[in-house]
Scaffold this motif. Structure first.
Motif, mmCIF file in Angstrom:
data_model
loop_
_atom_site.group_PDB
_atom_site.id
_atom_site.type_symbol
_atom_site.label_atom_id
_atom_site.label_comp_id
_atom_site.label_asym_id
_atom_site.label_seq_id
_atom_site.Cartn_x
_atom_site.Cartn_y
_atom_site.Cartn_z
ATOM 1 N N PHE A 3 0.823 -1.217 0.000
ATOM 2 C CA PHE A 3 0.000 0.000 0.000
ATOM 3 C C PHE A 3 0.857 1.267 0.000
ATOM 4 C CE2 PHE A 3 -3.564 -2.711 1.354
ATOM 5 C CZ PHE A 3 -4.567 -2.183 0.557
ATOM 6 N N TYR A 21 -4.886 -5.097 6.432
ATOM 7 C CA TYR A 21 -4.698 -5.429 5.015
ATOM 8 C C TYR A 21 -3.196 -5.389 4.730
ATOM 9 C CZ TYR A 21 -9.535 -3.566 4.484
ATOM 10 O OH TYR A 21 -10.854 -3.273 4.600
ATOM 11 N N THR A 23 -1.699 -6.463 1.420
ATOM 12 C CA THR A 23 -1.419 -6.057 0.034
ATOM 13 C C THR A 23 -2.705 -5.552 -0.628
ATOM 14 O OG1 THR A 23 -1.705 -8.371 -0.499
ATOM 15 C CG2 THR A 23 0.534 -7.551 -0.560
ATOM 16 N N PRO A 24 -2.563 -4.619 -1.554
ATOM 17 C CA PRO A 24 -3.752 -4.139 -2.264
ATOM 18 C C PRO A 24 -4.328 -5.235 -3.163
ATOM 19 C CG PRO A 24 -1.851 -2.700 -2.632
ATOM 20 C CD PRO A 24 -1.334 -3.936 -1.982
ATOM 21 N N THR A 25 -5.640 -5.228 -3.334
ATOM 22 C CA THR A 25 -6.283 -6.190 -4.240
ATOM 23 C C THR A 25 -6.105 -5.678 -5.680
ATOM 24 O OG1 THR A 25 -8.408 -5.069 -4.189
ATOM 25 C CG2 THR A 25 -8.024 -6.717 -2.473
ATOM 26 N N GLN A 28 -7.766 -2.422 -6.469
ATOM 27 C CA GLN A 28 -7.111 -1.312 -5.757
ATOM 28 C C GLN A 28 -5.822 -0.896 -6.475
ATOM 29 O OE1 GLN A 28 -6.886 -3.041 -1.821
ATOM 30 N NE2 GLN A 28 -9.093 -2.859 -1.521
ATOM 31 N N THR A 47 -18.672 -7.494 -5.835
ATOM 32 C CA THR A 47 -18.428 -7.233 -4.419
ATOM 33 C C THR A 47 -17.483 -8.305 -3.880
ATOM 34 O OG1 THR A 47 -20.447 -8.419 -3.979
ATOM 35 C CG2 THR A 47 -20.564 -6.043 -3.788
ATOM 36 N N GLY A 48 -16.711 -7.922 -2.901
ATOM 37 C CA GLY A 48 -15.752 -8.876 -2.346
ATOM 38 C C GLY A 48 -14.367 -8.716 -2.954
ATOM 39 N N THR A 49 -14.251 -7.827 -3.928
ATOM 40 C CA THR A 49 -12.947 -7.640 -4.568
ATOM 41 C C THR A 49 -12.156 -6.499 -3.909
ATOM 42 O OG1 THR A 49 -14.026 -6.164 -6.143
ATOM 43 C CG2 THR A 49 -13.705 -8.430 -6.859
ATOM 44 N N GLY A 50 -12.776 -5.825 -2.960
ATOM 45 C CA GLY A 50 -12.116 -4.683 -2.316
ATOM 46 C C GLY A 50 -12.370 -3.378 -3.058
ATOM 47 N N LYS A 51 -13.492 -3.320 -3.783
ATOM 48 C CA LYS A 51 -13.739 -2.131 -4.617
ATOM 49 C C LYS A 51 -14.058 -0.890 -3.776
ATOM 50 C CE LYS A 51 -18.521 -3.263 -5.727
ATOM 51 N NZ LYS A 51 -19.242 -2.275 -4.951
ATOM 52 N N THR A 52 -14.634 -1.072 -2.588
ATOM 53 C CA THR A 52 -14.960 0.098 -1.774
ATOM 54 C C THR A 52 -13.680 0.854 -1.408
ATOM 55 O OG1 THR A 52 -16.747 -1.233 -0.870
ATOM 56 C CG2 THR A 52 -16.324 0.871 0.217
ATOM 57 N N ASP A 310 -21.560 -7.113 3.313
ATOM 58 C CA ASP A 310 -20.258 -7.729 3.534
ATOM 59 C C ASP A 310 -20.208 -8.286 4.947
ATOM 60 O OD1 ASP A 310 -17.561 -8.365 3.196
ATOM 61 O OD2 ASP A 310 -16.975 -6.482 4.142
ATOM 62 N N ARG A 338 -15.320 -15.460 1.050
ATOM 63 C CA ARG A 338 -14.720 -14.149 0.810
ATOM 64 C C ARG A 338 -13.274 -14.112 1.275
ATOM 65 N NH1 ARG A 338 -19.497 -10.396 0.183
ATOM 66 N NH2 ARG A 338 -18.071 -8.682 0.028
HETATM 67 P P1 AMP Z 1 -15.720 -4.881 -1.021
HETATM 68 O O1 AMP Z 1 -15.436 -5.530 -2.339
HETATM 69 O O2 AMP Z 1 -15.444 -3.427 -1.019
HETATM 70 O O3 AMP Z 1 -17.108 -5.227 -0.535
HETATM 71 O O4 AMP Z 1 -14.698 -5.474 0.062
HETATM 72 C C1 AMP Z 1 -14.754 -6.813 0.492
HETATM 73 C C2 AMP Z 1 -13.978 -7.055 1.775
HETATM 74 O O5 AMP Z 1 -12.575 -7.032 1.533
HETATM 75 C C3 AMP Z 1 -14.216 -6.033 2.873
HETATM 76 O O6 AMP Z 1 -14.446 -6.777 4.074
HETATM 77 C C4 AMP Z 1 -12.934 -5.266 3.004
HETATM 78 O O7 AMP Z 1 -12.707 -4.861 4.330
HETATM 79 C C5 AMP Z 1 -11.904 -6.280 2.565
HETATM 80 N N1 AMP Z 1 -10.704 -5.694 1.936
HETATM 81 C C6 AMP Z 1 -10.638 -4.608 1.152
HETATM 82 N N2 AMP Z 1 -9.377 -4.401 0.722
HETATM 83 C C7 AMP Z 1 -8.627 -5.414 1.241
HETATM 84 C C8 AMP Z 1 -7.241 -5.765 1.143
HETATM 85 N N3 AMP Z 1 -6.394 -5.052 0.433
HETATM 86 N N4 AMP Z 1 -6.831 -6.858 1.808
HETATM 87 C C9 AMP Z 1 -7.707 -7.594 2.523
HETATM 88 N N5 AMP Z 1 -9.018 -7.325 2.640
HETATM 89 C C10 AMP Z 1 -9.488 -6.248 2.010
#
Ligand code: AMP
Length: 435
Positions: A3, A21, A23-25, A28, A47-52, A310, A338
């Motif tokens: 990050f 966290y 490493t970035p997904t 990200q 969803t679940g990819t860390g897009k938020t 989530d 997830r």
């Molecule tokens: P989202 O796709 O935004 O719904 O995120 C899914 C889940 O991944 C959420 O619980 C986040 O807290 C988690 N998350 C987001 N970024 C990371 C990361 N880089 N490493 C691990 N978990 C993450």
């Protein structure tokens, strides 16, 4: 890549460090530099990819220093998402990522009094996270100051389209400055989404990670073929069969179906709650919190209410009713397995779902394994009922009489196996057991 190699403010990095966290997904990695540079972005990610975090981290980073130099606050980032739960989830994420900053946030959602929201809107917040309906309502009443919006995020745009929110969004966008950064996230990119992107975004960069048509590899997918009238019985059988079913998300097609199924499960002594659009915001929040805390074992949800939710460690997703749209299958099962953990997705398929199953299998390019349970008594003969068959309606109409008789028959039949070893109770005497 770490990050700290991405263009993020040090206070945001410190907060990321606290979340654990490492490493970035992929989304990200791709989105953060682009958002940081001010580009319009279309993010195609499930969803679940860390897009938020992919959109909130760079937007927050850009706000941090500017905020401290300013006295009066104007809303500078507006995030619009389809459901109240999703808005609250984004808000919770932002609160944790912004914990070492002075940034002010507010949530604007329906289903609760607007008084506090109006006060916050008018007192000035940096970041506003809203559902379209309530936001439009307040904007039209003249609340808030949107003249200094620097970034607009449209999250889950495909679902907002399905829910008919685009006209509301169009009206809201007209009140925002023309020159701003716009980010649009969607699980799919179809012609309708493309036309929305043309309308709202300016020379956008397209970022696509892992197509929706590919559920996480960590999810074991199973089909149980079952007649409609035995679905509740099969669900209860599964819940009784193993303690591994400890955080189970069950999908029902309608609000009424979800409500009745959770009532039926509670009548059988399971801890269950329902979330759907007819429940108040307080009830939905409580149900979700209790499920997250493990106080409730089964959460019965409709597709709309569950969208984007989530929850860590959902052990099983059960498609009690087959999803109406093939892509919802992927959304639903994505609630489990997830962040690399294992999950199981079970789908009940009746005769009437066979065609829809073929469509799902085509979408995910995989034939789903069909399993049968050796200790469940399938009804081989009864044709599929054509009348409406919800669990409580079934109980009221006496169709559970069949169910009760079967248990009685099994009890009288020395050679017959029980449906599960830990369910020796008679169905005629209902005993409440907390599971
Ligand atoms: P989202 O796709 O935004 O719904 O995120 C899914 C889940 O991944 C959420 O619980 C986040 O807290 C988690 N998350 C987001 N970024 C990371 C990361 N880089 N490493 C691990 N978990 C993450």
């Amino acid at each position: 890549m770490k990050f700290n190699q991405l263009p993020l403010h040090e206070r945001i990095l410190k907060a990321i460090h606290d979340t654990g966290y490492s490493t970035p997904t992929p989304i990200q990695l791709k989105a953060i530099p682009k958002v940081n540079k001010g580009a319009d972005v279309i993010g195609i990610a499930q969803t679940g990819t860390g897009k938020t975090a992919a959109f909130t981290l760079p937007l927050l980073s850009k706000l941090v220093d500017k905020t401290e130099a300013k006295e009066a606050r104007h809303t500078r980032v507006l995030i619009i998402a389809p459901t109240r739960e999703l808005v609250q989830q984004i808000h919770e994420n932002i609160r944790s990522y912004a914990k070492y900053t002075n940034l002010r946030t507010a949530v604007i959602i329906g289903g609760v009094s607007d008084k506090g929201q109006i006060v916050k809107l008018n007192s000035g917040v940096d970041i506003l996270i809203a559902t379209p309906g309530r936001l439009l309502d307040l904007v039209e009443k003249g609340h808030g100051n949107f003249h200094q919006i620097e970034a607009l995020v449209l999250d889950e745009a495909d679902r907002m389209l399905d829910m008919g929110f685009i006209p509301d969004i169009r009206t809201i966008v007209k009140k925002l400055p023309k020159s701003k950064q716009t980010l649009l996230f969607s699980a799919t990119l179809n012609s309708q989404i493309e036309s929305i992107t043309k309308e709202f975004l300016n020379s956008p960069t397209l970022i696509e990670v892992e197509r929706r048509a590919s559920p996480a590899h960590t999810i074991e997918q199973i089909i149980y073929e079952i007649q409609e009238h035995q679905k509740t019985e099969l669900l209860e059988h599964l819940l009784n069969s193993s303690h591994e079913f400890y955080a189970v998300m069950v999908f029902a097609r309608t609000k009424l179906g979800a409500e009745e199924l959770s009532t039926a499960l509670k009548m059988e002594g399971f801890t269950a709650e329902a979330i759907h659009g007819d429940r108040s915001q307080g009830q939905r929040k409580r149900a979700l919190d209790d499920f997250k805390k493990g106080k409730v074992r089964v959460l019965v949800a409709t597709d709309v209410a569950a969208r984007g939710i989530d929850v860590d460690n959902v052990t099983h997703v059960i498609n009690y009713d087959f999803p109406e749209q093939s892509e919802d299958y992927i959304h639903r099962i994505g609630r489990t397995g997830r962040a690399g953990s294992k999950g199981v997705a079970i789908t009940f398929v009746s005769q009437r779902n066979q065609h829809a199953l073929k469509k799902v299998e085509k979408l995910i390019q995989k034939t789903l394994p069909k399993k049968t349970l050796p200790d469940f008594e399938y009804d081989p003969s009864t044709p599929e009922p054509t009348r409406r068959n919800t669990p409580v309606a079934a109980k009221k109409s006496g169709r559970t009489g069949d169910y009760q008789n079967k248990f009685a028959n099994r009890k009288n039949n020395a050679g017959a196996k029980r449906p599960s070893s830990n369910k020796p109770k008679s169905k005629t005497k209902k005993t409440k057991r907390r599971r």
